[in-house]
Structure formats: C-alpha cells, structure tokens
Motif scaffolding. Structure first.
Motif, short mmCIF file in Angstrom:
data_model
loop_
_atom_site.label_atom_id
_atom_site.label_comp_id
_atom_site.label_asym_id
_atom_site.label_seq_id
_atom_site.Cartn_x
_atom_site.Cartn_y
_atom_site.Cartn_z
N ASP A 117 3.23 -4.17 16.09
CA ASP A 117 3.73 -4.28 14.72
C ASP A 117 3.40 -5.65 14.14
OD1 ASP A 117 4.77 -1.76 14.95
OD2 ASP A 117 6.82 -2.43 15.37
N CYS A 118 3.57 -6.67 14.94
CA CYS A 118 3.33 -8.04 14.47
C CYS A 118 1.91 -8.22 13.97
CB CYS A 118 3.60 -9.03 15.61
SG CYS A 118 3.28 -10.76 15.18
N ASN A 119 0.94 -7.72 14.73
CA ASN A 119 -0.46 -7.95 14.40
C ASN A 119 -0.97 -7.09 13.26
OD1 ASN A 119 -0.77 -9.97 16.32
ND2 ASN A 119 -1.39 -8.54 17.92
N THR A 120 -0.14 -6.16 12.77
CA THR A 120 -0.56 -5.35 11.62
C THR A 120 0.13 -5.80 10.33
OG1 THR A 120 1.17 -3.71 12.10
CG2 THR A 120 -1.02 -3.32 13.04
N ILE A 121 0.99 -6.81 10.41
CA ILE A 121 1.70 -7.29 9.23
C ILE A 121 0.99 -8.51 8.66
CG2 ILE A 121 3.87 -8.28 8.38
CD1 ILE A 121 5.34 -6.70 10.51
N MET A 122 0.76 -8.48 7.36
CA MET A 122 0.10 -9.60 6.69
C MET A 122 0.85 -10.90 6.96
SD MET A 122 -2.33 -10.61 4.57
CE MET A 122 -2.90 -9.11 3.76
N ASN A 123 0.09 -11.92 7.37
CA ASN A 123 0.62 -13.26 7.60
C ASN A 123 1.52 -13.38 8.84
OD1 ASN A 123 0.79 -13.39 4.11
ND2 ASN A 123 -0.70 -14.52 5.32
N CYS A 124 1.40 -12.42 9.77
CA CYS A 124 2.07 -12.54 11.06
C CYS A 124 1.03 -12.42 12.17
CB CYS A 124 3.12 -11.43 11.25
SG CYS A 124 4.52 -11.48 10.12
N LYS A 125 1.27 -13.09 13.28
CA LYS A 125 0.37 -12.99 14.43
C LYS A 125 1.16 -13.22 15.71
CE LYS A 125 -4.23 -14.50 15.97
NZ LYS A 125 -4.81 -13.17 15.81
N TRP A 126 0.82 -12.44 16.75
CA TRP A 126 1.50 -12.53 18.03
C TRP A 126 0.91 -13.69 18.83
CZ3 TRP A 126 5.75 -9.86 19.40
CH2 TRP A 126 6.15 -9.89 20.74
N VAL A 127 1.70 -14.74 19.03
CA VAL A 127 1.25 -15.94 19.73
C VAL A 127 2.34 -16.35 20.72
CG1 VAL A 127 0.51 -18.33 19.53
CG2 VAL A 127 -0.08 -16.70 17.73
N ASN A 128 1.92 -16.61 21.97
CA ASN A 128 2.87 -17.05 23.01
C ASN A 128 4.06 -16.10 23.14
OD1 ASN A 128 1.27 -19.33 23.54
ND2 ASN A 128 2.30 -20.51 21.93
N SER A 129 3.74 -14.81 23.16
CA SER A 129 4.75 -13.75 23.41
C SER A 129 5.80 -13.63 22.32
CB SER A 129 5.44 -13.98 24.77
OG SER A 129 4.49 -13.95 25.81
N LYS A 130 5.48 -14.08 21.12
CA LYS A 130 6.39 -13.85 20.00
C LYS A 130 5.62 -13.78 18.68
CE LYS A 130 7.70 -18.76 19.70
NZ LYS A 130 8.84 -19.71 19.75
N CYS A 131 6.25 -13.20 17.69
CA CYS A 131 5.62 -13.02 16.38
C CYS A 131 5.88 -14.25 15.52
CB CYS A 131 6.19 -11.76 15.70
SG CYS A 131 5.21 -11.20 14.29
N GLN A 132 4.80 -14.83 15.02
CA GLN A 132 4.92 -16.07 14.28
C GLN A 132 4.17 -15.98 12.94
OE1 GLN A 132 3.98 -19.60 16.62
NE2 GLN A 132 4.44 -18.53 18.52
N ASP A 133 4.59 -16.83 11.99
CA ASP A 133 3.87 -16.91 10.71
C ASP A 133 2.44 -17.36 10.96
OD1 ASP A 133 6.01 -16.25 8.96
OD2 ASP A 133 6.85 -18.24 9.26
N TYR A 134 1.50 -16.75 10.21
CA TYR A 134 0.10 -17.07 10.40
C TYR A 134 -0.64 -16.90 9.08
CZ TYR A 134 -4.61 -16.91 12.47
OH TYR A 134 -5.92 -17.16 12.79
N VAL A 135 -1.43 -17.89 8.71
CA VAL A 135 -2.21 -17.81 7.48
C VAL A 135 -3.61 -17.32 7.82
CG1 VAL A 135 -3.14 -19.07 5.51
CG2 VAL A 135 -0.90 -19.67 6.42
N TYR A 136 -3.94 -16.12 7.35
CA TYR A 136 -5.29 -15.59 7.55
C TYR A 136 -6.18 -16.23 6.51
CZ TYR A 136 -3.08 -12.10 10.52
OH TYR A 136 -2.38 -11.47 11.52
N GLU A 137 -7.07 -17.09 6.93
CA GLU A 137 -7.87 -17.79 5.96
C GLU A 137 -9.28 -18.07 6.47
OE1 GLU A 137 -5.58 -21.32 5.44
OE2 GLU A 137 -6.57 -22.39 7.06
N CYS A 138 -10.17 -18.23 5.53
CA CYS A 138 -11.53 -18.64 5.82
C CYS A 138 -11.86 -19.79 4.88
CB CYS A 138 -12.52 -17.50 5.57
SG CYS A 138 -12.42 -16.15 6.75
N GLN A 139 -12.55 -20.77 5.39
CA GLN A 139 -12.86 -21.94 4.58
C GLN A 139 -14.36 -22.02 4.29
OE1 GLN A 139 -11.23 -25.36 6.58
NE2 GLN A 139 -9.14 -24.59 6.49
N VAL A 140 -14.68 -22.25 3.02
CA VAL A 140 -16.07 -22.44 2.62
C VAL A 140 -16.13 -23.64 1.68
CG1 VAL A 140 -16.70 -20.02 2.84
CG2 VAL A 140 -15.81 -20.85 0.66
#
Length: 313
Positions: free
Chosen positions: A33-56
């Motif tokens: 569930d965590c990895n399918t929610i916008m701006n969430c990512k599973w890190v170190n066995s828990k769901c954390q805020d994550y900014v999906y971004e690319c820099q150009v």
C-alpha cells in the motif's frame, strides 16, 4: 505541510470517500500500500514521506522530459523524449498536450489546426474546432453547429458544446451530473450519471448497480473534486457500505482511494488525511533557484486531467 483531519462525508450512515486525499504515510503498515500512494515510500521497514522528483537544468525545455523510475539506480530520473519516437496514435496521445498525432500519421509537436484530421483534431488541448469534417483554427460558438453530429468541442475554456433536448447546440459548463439535465447525453467519462423519473440527470448510487460484478464504488465527480460512495454486495443487492469491514488486506487501501488502512487485521479509516500531492509540488514542477523539479503524474495534474476528460464524450 498542512494536514487535514478526517473529512469523510456522511450521507446517513453511508461512507463517501474523497479521492483527492490519502492517509498520512506514517499510518500505513502494509508495504504494498505504501509504495502505491503518491509521496509515500517504504524505507527501513516503515512507510515514510517521499518526494518523487527529477531534476533537470532550468535552461532545458521541461516539456521534453518525463520523470521515470530507473530500476538500475533505484531512483527517479528525468528522461528526454521526442514526439517522433512514438509510433502509434495511442502512445502519442499519452504525451498530450506536448505531442499530437497529425494527418500524416506521425507524432509531433503541435503545428497548426489544419494539420490534423477530424478524428485527432485537438479540440480540447488547443484552440481548434471542427467544421465541415475538417480541423480548423479558432474556437467556434456552439450555436453555429446545426446538428447533433457536429455539436462537439468547446467554445471557451469552460463551455462544452452539447446537444440539448430542444435540438440546439449549446455551450454548457460541466460541473456535475445535474449540469447535463436538459441535454441528450447524461453520462460522460469519469462521471456515472442517470436520468431519474423526472428526466433530470443525477449521479448514480450503489443501488443502481444490479449485478455483483458491477458493484464497485459509485463515483460522484464535481468540478475540482472527486468523491465516491463505498459500495458492498449484500443479500443480492448493491448497497452503500456503512463500514469497510468487507475489504481485505489487498482491497482496503485500493478501494478507498487510500483513505483507509489495513491494521490489526481489519480495514480502518485513517486518523489523518492529507492532499495526495505535497504543497510545494504545483502543476507538475517546482521552480528552484537554478533547477526545475518535475513531478511525474502529480495529483494536481491528474485532477486537471480528470476535469478535462469530463468534456470528452
């Protein structure tokens, strides 16, 4: 970050879910569930805020980049594309409003309206309209179309051309199902509507779904907002759910637009809901002092896309 406490609406005991909101990442206990929610990512066995971004680099043409996941580096990277690399009208259409399928059966950046045939005339993306089976420059007033077949397109950024019950082509602002009352059509993409006994166009509800396989959530779309009834099949009928106990670990988050979470072996409403896009991510990119961050399919873009599709019959 501004958090929104529970804003689930109640219609009697029914559950209405807001698909523009989602659980805070910290509440999610299931990795899938965590990895399918916008701006969430599973890190170190828990769901954390994550900014999906690319820099150009800010000097580049941001419209010629998409932000995609690179499985080799395990991060999102900006990838440049050329419209000409897309060889089908379907693939080309996915890159609108940057790429368009023209009359020579090629995908390219927009040139001018007459370069497109009637089928691919960009009447919702550019100031083009259809006249005498041809794609022409400029928007036309809806009243200029004299038949139901030719009554298509827009006459402004808000007004869709629709064929009315009194056989005229009129400009109408699509807000919800009731906006279609008085018109021949009573359903459009992403909205589920029906005509009631009085002939008015209204949103369908769970009880309008007569088979178990069709007993999915009943969407209620209003301009700028998307909500839906949670439905459940019970005793041979599709009814509005009063809780989410019929959902399991696989369907809990998915069927509730991530407004609910799976915890303690049951589907429970989240304590805190927040927008599906972080505040600093606006219209798909963020401007910094010397770079641009592209947000791939951000929630705000999806919201605008949903409203745009309301205008497509």
């Amino acid at each position: 970050m501004i958090f929104y406490f529970i804003t689930l609406l109640a219609n009697g005991n029914s559950i209405i879910v807001d698909s523009n909101l989602r659980c805070s990442c910290s509440e999610i206990k299931v990795q899938e569930d965590c990895n399918t929610i916008m701006n969430c990512k599973w890190v170190n066995s828990k769901c954390q805020d994550y900014v999906y971004e690319c820099q150009v680099d800010i000097t580049t043409d941001i419209k010629s980049y998409t932000c995609n996941w690179n499985s080799d580096t395990n991060k999102y990277e900006a990838q440049r594309f050329e419209c000409s690399q897309f060889k089908s009208s379907y693939d080309c259409g996915r890159l609108k409003p940057h790429c368009f399928w023209n009359s020579t059966e090629m995908c390219n950046t927009f040139t001018s309206c007459p370069d497109y045939n009637e089928q691919h005339c960009p009447i919702y993306d550019k100031e083009c309209s259809i006249q005498d089976n041809a794609c022409i420059d400029g928007l036309q007033q809806c009243k200029n179309y004299t038949s139901e077949k030719t009554c298509r397109g827009v006459e402004s950024g808000e007004q869709e051309c629709l064929w009315s019950n009194d056989n005229q082509c009129k400009g109408q602002n699509l807000i919800d199902c009731t906006s279609l009352t008085g018109y021949k059509i009573c359903d459009v993409n992403l909205i589920e509507c029906k005509k009631n006994a009085q002939g008015n166009c209204v949103s369908i509800t769970c009880s309008d779904k007569k088979q178990e396989k069709d007993c999915t959530n009943a969407r209620i779309v209003k301009q700028g907002k998307s909500t839906f009834y949670l439905c459940v099949w019970n005793n041979g009928q599709c009814i509005e759910a009063t809780n989410a106990q019929h959902l399991d670990i696989e369907t809990c988050s998915r069927e509730t637009a991530s407004n609910y979470k799976w915890v303690d072996n049951k589907c429970q409403v989240c304590s805190v809901l927040q927008p599906k896009i972080l505040e600093q991510q606006k219209d798909g990119y963020v401007e910094y002092e010397n770079q641009i961050v592209i947000i791939y399919l951000s929630a705000s873009i999806l919201s605008k896309l949903a409203i745009l599709l309301l205008c497509i019959d």
